[in-house]
Design a protein around this motif. Sequence first.
Motif, PDB file in Angstrom:
ATOM      1  N   ARG A 187      38.978 -63.144  79.990  1.00 19.25           N
ATOM      2  CA  ARG A 187      38.854 -62.238  78.643  1.00 19.25           C
ATOM      3  C   ARG A 187      40.247 -61.940  77.999  1.00 19.25           C
ATOM      4  NH1 ARG A 187      38.132 -57.260  76.961  1.00 19.25           N
ATOM      5  NH2 ARG A 187      36.650 -56.877  75.410  1.00 19.25           N
ATOM      6  N   THR A 188      40.932 -61.535  78.772  1.00 17.02           N
ATOM      7  CA  THR A 188      42.175 -60.741  78.687  1.00 17.02           C
ATOM      8  C   THR A 188      43.205 -61.698  77.893  1.00 17.02           C
ATOM      9  OG1 THR A 188      43.219 -60.889  80.712  1.00 17.02           O
ATOM     10  CG2 THR A 188      42.066 -58.874  79.907  1.00 17.02           C
ATOM     11  N   TYR A 189      43.400 -62.825  78.483  1.00 14.98           N
ATOM     12  CA  TYR A 189      44.179 -64.220  77.954  1.00 14.98           C
ATOM     13  C   TYR A 189      43.599 -64.506  76.508  1.00 14.98           C
ATOM     14  CZ  TYR A 189      46.936 -64.605  82.376  1.00 14.98           C
ATOM     15  OH  TYR A 189      47.990 -64.499  83.449  1.00 14.98           O
ATOM     16  N   GLY A 190      42.322 -64.470  76.529  1.00 18.01           N
ATOM     17  CA  GLY A 190      41.665 -65.108  75.261  1.00 18.01           C
ATOM     18  C   GLY A 190      42.014 -64.190  74.127  1.00 18.01           C
ATOM     19  N   ILE A 191      42.041 -62.926  74.160  1.00 20.05           N
ATOM     20  CA  ILE A 191      42.283 -61.763  73.297  1.00 20.05           C
ATOM     21  C   ILE A 191      43.732 -61.755  72.853  1.00 20.05           C
ATOM     22  CG2 ILE A 191      42.661 -59.163  72.834  1.00 20.05           C
ATOM     23  CD1 ILE A 191      40.052 -58.838  74.613  1.00 20.05           C
ATOM     24  N   SER A 192      44.522 -62.335  73.889  1.00 23.63           N
ATOM     25  CA  SER A 192      45.959 -62.230  73.773  1.00 23.63           C
ATOM     26  C   SER A 192      46.267 -63.583  72.756  1.00 23.63           C
ATOM     27  CB  SER A 192      46.656 -62.394  74.886  1.00 23.63           C
ATOM     28  OG  SER A 192      46.774 -61.278  75.522  1.00 23.63           O
ATOM     29  N   GLY A 193      45.542 -64.757  73.000  1.00 26.84           N
ATOM     30  CA  GLY A 193      45.687 -65.856  72.153  1.00 26.84           C
ATOM     31  C   GLY A 193      44.946 -65.812  70.880  1.00 26.84           C
ATOM     32  N   LEU A 194      44.185 -64.650  70.477  1.00 28.78           N
ATOM     33  CA  LEU A 194      43.558 -64.528  69.255  1.00 28.78           C
ATOM     34  C   LEU A 194      44.778 -63.915  68.402  1.00 28.78           C
ATOM     35  CD1 LEU A 194      41.647 -64.397  67.049  1.00 28.78           C
ATOM     36  CD2 LEU A 194      40.554 -62.563  68.013  1.00 28.78           C
ATOM     37  N   ALA A 195      45.157 -62.850  69.220  1.00 29.82           N
ATOM     38  CA  ALA A 195      46.291 -62.268  68.387  1.00 29.82           C
ATOM     39  C   ALA A 195      47.470 -62.923  67.974  1.00 29.82           C
ATOM     40  CB  ALA A 195      46.607 -60.886  69.329  1.00 29.82           C
ATOM     41  N   PHE A 196      47.794 -64.025  69.037  1.00 27.72           N
ATOM     42  CA  PHE A 196      48.815 -65.015  68.643  1.00 27.72           C
ATOM     43  C   PHE A 196      48.519 -65.846  67.519  1.00 27.72           C
ATOM     44  CE2 PHE A 196      51.520 -68.455  70.686  1.00 27.72           C
ATOM     45  CZ  PHE A 196      53.068 -68.023  69.935  1.00 27.72           C
ATOM     46  N   ALA A 197      47.082 -66.422  67.431  1.00 29.77           N
ATOM     47  CA  ALA A 197      46.789 -67.255  66.349  1.00 29.77           C
ATOM     48  C   ALA A 197      46.859 -66.155  64.873  1.00 29.77           C
ATOM     49  CB  ALA A 197      45.385 -67.662  66.800  1.00 29.77           C
ATOM     50  N   ARG A 198      46.463 -65.050  65.031  1.00 28.10           N
ATOM     51  CA  ARG A 198      46.668 -64.332  63.783  1.00 28.10           C
ATOM     52  C   ARG A 198      47.923 -64.125  63.331  1.00 28.10           C
ATOM     53  NH1 ARG A 198      42.207 -59.612  65.732  1.00 28.10           N
ATOM     54  NH2 ARG A 198      40.620 -60.731  64.844  1.00 28.10           N
ATOM     55  N   LYS A 199      49.169 -64.140  64.062  1.00 29.62           N
ATOM     56  CA  LYS A 199      50.385 -63.898  64.047  1.00 29.62           C
ATOM     57  C   LYS A 199      50.946 -65.052  63.458  1.00 29.62           C
ATOM     58  CE  LYS A 199      54.691 -62.502  66.570  1.00 29.62           C
ATOM     59  NZ  LYS A 199      55.263 -62.254  67.616  1.00 29.62           N
ATOM     60  N   GLU A 213      41.884 -73.939  67.727  1.00 32.23           N
ATOM     61  CA  GLU A 213      40.694 -73.436  67.305  1.00 32.23           C
ATOM     62  C   GLU A 213      40.222 -72.501  68.397  1.00 32.23           C
ATOM     63  OE1 GLU A 213      39.490 -77.560  64.804  1.00 32.23           O
ATOM     64  OE2 GLU A 213      39.175 -77.176  66.740  1.00 32.23           O
ATOM     65  N   GLY A 214      40.498 -72.899  69.685  1.00 29.92           N
ATOM     66  CA  GLY A 214      40.008 -72.111  71.123  1.00 29.92           C
ATOM     67  C   GLY A 214      40.641 -70.826  70.862  1.00 29.92           C
ATOM     68  N   MET A 215      42.017 -70.780  70.690  1.00 30.03           N
ATOM     69  CA  MET A 215      42.587 -69.270  70.613  1.00 30.03           C
ATOM     70  C   MET A 215      41.776 -68.397  69.327  1.00 30.03           C
ATOM     71  SD  MET A 215      46.311 -70.929  70.975  1.00 30.03           S
ATOM     72  CE  MET A 215      47.248 -69.307  70.061  1.00 30.03           C
ATOM     73  N   ALA A 216      41.623 -68.918  68.284  1.00 25.45           N
ATOM     74  CA  ALA A 216      41.069 -68.294  67.063  1.00 25.45           C
ATOM     75  C   ALA A 216      39.681 -67.759  67.791  1.00 25.45           C
ATOM     76  CB  ALA A 216      40.823 -69.147  65.953  1.00 25.45           C
ATOM     77  N   MET A 217      38.880 -68.408  68.570  1.00 23.50           N
ATOM     78  CA  MET A 217      37.744 -67.931  69.121  1.00 23.50           C
ATOM     79  C   MET A 217      37.828 -66.951  70.370  1.00 23.50           C
ATOM     80  SD  MET A 217      35.101 -71.106  68.179  1.00 23.50           S
ATOM     81  CE  MET A 217      33.685 -69.986  68.601  1.00 23.50           C
ATOM     82  N   GLY A 218      39.061 -66.843  70.921  1.00 27.30           N
ATOM     83  CA  GLY A 218      39.276 -65.785  71.905  1.00 27.30           C
ATOM     84  C   GLY A 218      39.222 -66.614  73.473  1.00 27.30           C
ATOM     85  N   ARG A 219      39.669 -67.663  73.271  1.00 29.67           N
ATOM     86  CA  ARG A 219      39.701 -68.743  74.549  1.00 29.67           C
ATOM     87  C   ARG A 219      40.865 -68.701  75.327  1.00 29.67           C
ATOM     88  NH1 ARG A 219      35.544 -67.143  73.874  1.00 29.67           N
ATOM     89  NH2 ARG A 219      33.539 -68.034  73.767  1.00 29.67           N
ATOM     90  N   ASP A 259      41.712 -71.609  60.451  1.00 27.01           N
ATOM     91  CA  ASP A 259      41.014 -70.676  59.656  1.00 27.01           C
ATOM     92  C   ASP A 259      40.374 -69.812  60.449  1.00 27.01           C
ATOM     93  OD1 ASP A 259      39.241 -69.645  57.491  1.00 27.01           O
ATOM     94  OD2 ASP A 259      38.468 -71.218  57.035  1.00 27.01           O
ATOM     95  N   LEU A 260      40.819 -68.530  60.481  1.00 31.25           N
ATOM     96  CA  LEU A 260      40.419 -67.540  61.153  1.00 31.25           C
ATOM     97  C   LEU A 260      39.051 -66.799  60.642  1.00 31.25           C
ATOM     98  CD1 LEU A 260      43.832 -65.904  61.936  1.00 31.25           C
ATOM     99  CD2 LEU A 260      42.253 -66.953  63.568  1.00 31.25           C
ATOM    100  N   ASP A 261      38.620 -67.123  59.432  1.00 33.81           N
ATOM    101  CA  ASP A 261      37.389 -66.930  58.910  1.00 33.81           C
ATOM    102  C   ASP A 261      35.956 -67.778  59.354  1.00 33.81           C
ATOM    103  OD1 ASP A 261      38.438 -64.681  57.598  1.00 33.81           O
ATOM    104  OD2 ASP A 261      39.006 -65.964  55.792  1.00 33.81           O
ATOM    105  N   HIS A 262      36.471 -68.794  59.708  1.00 39.49           N
ATOM    106  CA  HIS A 262      35.693 -70.102  60.014  1.00 39.49           C
ATOM    107  C   HIS A 262      35.425 -69.938  61.841  1.00 39.49           C
ATOM    108  CE1 HIS A 262      33.445 -73.965  59.781  1.00 39.49           C
ATOM    109  NE2 HIS A 262      34.036 -74.296  60.528  1.00 39.49           N
ATOM    110  N   TYR A 263      36.620 -70.148  62.513  1.00 42.02           N
ATOM    111  CA  TYR A 263      36.565 -69.882  64.091  1.00 42.02           C
ATOM    112  C   TYR A 263      36.756 -68.537  64.235  1.00 42.02           C
ATOM    113  CZ  TYR A 263      37.197 -74.776  63.774  1.00 42.02           C
ATOM    114  OH  TYR A 263      37.379 -76.259  63.313  1.00 42.02           O
TER     115      TYR A 263
END
Length: 379
Positions: free
Chosen positions: A349-361, A295-301, A187-191
């Motif tokens: 930081r950069t890997y975390g941002i990439s993980g968030l984009a991957f989670a969204r996709k 969950e970690g990826m959704a929070m940018g980790r 849940d990208l609204d929760h994490y």
Amino acid sequence: MNQIAQKVLIACDSSKSLMDFRGKLVEAIARQHQVHVYTPRVSDPQFLEKLRSMQVEIHENELDGGTVSVFSDLRYITRLYKLMKTIKPDVFFPYTFKPVIYGTLLAKVCRIKSIIPMLTGLGYNFTSTSQKKLVSNITRRLLRFSLMQSKRLKIIFHNKDDYQTLLQQGILTAKHQAFIVNGSGVDLDHYTYAEPDTQNISFLMIARLINAKGIREYYEAAKNISSRFRGIKFKLIGAYGNNVDTISDELYASICSGDVIDYLGEVNDVRPYIQDASVIVLPSYREGMPRSLLEGMAMGRAIITSDAIGCRETVDTDSAVNGFMVPVKNVPELISSMEFYLHNRQAIRTYGISGLAFARKKFDVHMINAEMLKIMQLN
């Protein structure tokens, strides 16, 4: 045309997993259908209130999904059979081994018209190094018998490798109706995204304290790093208890000593701990789809995981890098990946941002739940 309301019976082996992993799915089903859940005893009053607010009928039992007990399992089977005969569900949706094995068999006997078991992961029963051979062999035989092909049966997997494993072992055939979804989703609204701390680096592992999660490997890597780098923290969240694959007493005592790892036990909300962490680690031997990494990826980790079934799906190999895959049980490679983040702090930081984009996709819970409802023909 409006969907005709149906009775849906959900069976699981953990009330916590029901809300943590399937909460949004239960909510989506309950909007249009009558939902019953057959779950081990619910101790969290907030969880009970949430289910009741969705008008979900709760039927409790005493199942312990991680232990072997003939009498406990017989009680579970008897009560589930009586429940099926009483409520007469149109759809039966079990997940995890015992509810899938026992429930699917009973649903066939009770002639439930739509039986949709979900295998969230094959776990230690299907790892080549499993030391619990007798339990593993019994589980496989029961699974083969329970999942015998039927027009009323659809099976959902969290990764293609688990499906292929059951095909290769003759538990399933090409005639089975099988579907693959990207785990439970997140849940990208929760994490939500939180900037990671790249100065005071800490590693976090969230997993039950069983061997197949790679607990020993995490401990050994943490011990090595701590002996050579000052100020690096290692934290571990997860339940310790009865399970045929629980870590040894010796390893548990070492973890609890606090000399290497800060063991936090089981927590109700992992978000504050993920926010405090720099990198999420899960060196598991096999997963369905590892929730803690999502969950970690959704929070940018940024993440470190193993090149194992289920785990490898969380690392983006097509576009931007979001983490590392290390060979299963390979502590030196795990240490090397940790050292990379220590020497390349901006990558956290950069890997975390990439993980968030991957989670969204790929892993948005609403997208995955829409797919689930379509498979169940409840949309």
